[in-house]
Design a protein around this motif. Structure first.
Motif, mmCIF file in Angstrom:
data_model
loop_
_atom_site.group_PDB
_atom_site.id
_atom_site.type_symbol
_atom_site.label_atom_id
_atom_site.label_comp_id
_atom_site.label_asym_id
_atom_site.label_seq_id
_atom_site.Cartn_x
_atom_site.Cartn_y
_atom_site.Cartn_z
ATOM 1 N N LEU A 33 0.471 -1.266 -0.009
ATOM 2 C CA LEU A 33 -0.278 -0.089 0.157
ATOM 3 C C LEU A 33 0.562 1.332 -0.135
ATOM 4 C CD1 LEU A 33 -3.076 0.617 0.384
ATOM 5 C CD2 LEU A 33 -2.578 0.501 2.186
ATOM 6 N N GLU A 34 0.548 2.629 -0.609
ATOM 7 C CA GLU A 34 1.634 3.376 -1.034
ATOM 8 C C GLU A 34 0.231 4.496 -0.572
ATOM 9 O OE1 GLU A 34 4.014 6.147 -4.021
ATOM 10 O OE2 GLU A 34 4.485 3.649 -3.357
ATOM 11 N N GLN A 35 0.801 5.504 -0.584
ATOM 12 C CA GLN A 35 -0.541 6.620 0.306
ATOM 13 C C GLN A 35 -0.291 8.016 -0.397
ATOM 14 O OE1 GLN A 35 -2.106 6.982 3.791
ATOM 15 N NE2 GLN A 35 -3.515 8.606 3.389
ATOM 16 N N ALA A 36 -0.778 8.901 -1.188
ATOM 17 C CA ALA A 36 -0.333 9.682 -1.819
ATOM 18 C C ALA A 36 -1.248 10.720 -1.317
ATOM 19 C CB ALA A 36 0.320 9.990 -3.437
ATOM 20 N N GLY A 37 -1.131 12.139 -0.455
ATOM 21 C CA GLY A 37 -2.418 12.960 -0.136
ATOM 22 C C GLY A 37 -3.555 11.471 0.329
ATOM 23 N N ASP A 38 -4.670 12.034 -0.250
ATOM 24 C CA ASP A 38 -5.874 11.645 0.209
ATOM 25 C C ASP A 38 -6.002 10.093 -0.522
ATOM 26 O OD1 ASP A 38 -5.696 12.782 -2.236
ATOM 27 O OD2 ASP A 38 -8.250 13.220 -1.297
#
Length: 261
Positions: free
Chosen positions: A229-234
């Motif tokens: 899992l990778e998160q960028a902002g929302d």
């Protein structure tokens, strides 16, 4: 920054590891768990690549090809399948040419005879999907011949690969079937949604990922918890390793290249 050569790094551990890997490569049955970088699906228990029954004059060349496939980031199941099909080809070839120690005299007529031997084998064993069976063997042999030609191997055929394997050697019906997208039937999906409460908690994440991503179950089960899992902002992104096979095929007399998952 101090050059690596003067940094006092002890390389004995790395040399020992390389020596252990070469020992594995010297065997006739490789264990993927002993070869760093060779990917395998832990949930299947398929760890091995078996060279034991490949004709001796050609076994080392098939091993070199397998190492090339490892460097090309092919998974152990894909490589094992290639090796199995090449074993069948060399069994045929050595029966046809018992004294041969190379493929230098390989010709189109030999591929014709090989296809006939595959059809006879399938008929004797009451196998199905003859087109797909032949297609996979011919594709594997063609890829191997192209590899030998590319590295200028001493056993490569005198004729070029396109002069040995022709478009008509690939069953067109098998290719058309392989192009069909295989969806889970809607009735099965409805049952899955309706009875979701009966699914054991352990499998809930797998089901959710299958529905949300559309990936194959083997790809979902290969996800790594720490890196999937990778998160960028929302926004969140699912990160996984999906194996791609590059397939050469012919259509309407023109050579094309396609990528299939």
């Amino acid at each position: 920054m101090e050059p690596l050569g003067k940094a006092g790094v002890d390389g004995t551990g790395a040399l020992a590891s390389l020596s252990g890997i070469e020992e594995e490569f010297a065997k006739d049955r490789w264990d993927a768990r002993h070869i760093p970088g060779l990917r395998y699906a832990r949930h299947t228990g398929e760890y091995h690549i078996n060279f034991a029954e490949i004709a001796k004059p050609f076994c080392s060349y098939v091993k070199d090809y397998a190492r090339f496939l490892i460097a090309s980031d092919r998974a152990v199941k894909t490589i094992a399948t290639h090796v199995r099909y090449l074993r069948q080809f060399f069994f045929f070839f050595c029966q046809r040419y018992p004294q041969a120690r190379s493929l230098q005299d390989l010709r189109e007529q030999d591929i014709d005879a090989f296809i006939l031997s595959l059809q006879v084998y399938l008929h004797e064993h009451r196998g199905k999907n003859e087109g797909a069976f032949v297609w996979r063997h011919i594709h594997t042999v063609e890829a191997f011949l192209a590899y030998l030609e590319r590295i200028e191997s001493p056993i490569k055929p005198q004729a070029s690969t396109p002069r040995i394997i022709w478009p008509h050697h690939y069953p067109q019906q098998a290719w058309q079937r392989s192009q069909e997208v295989k969806y889970i039937p809607q009735i099965v999906l409805k049952q899955l949604d309706t009875d979701a409460q009966d699914i054991p908690p352990t499998y809930i994440p797998v089901v959710l990922l299958l529905r949300a991503s559309g990936w194959r179950i083997s790809d979902v089960l290969s996800l790594q918890l720490e890196t999937c899992l990778e998160q960028a902002g929302d926004k969140c992104w699912l990160i996984g390793d999906i194996q791609l096979d590059f397939v050469h095929f012919w259509r309407e007399g023109h050579e094309e290249t396609s990528v299939v998952r």
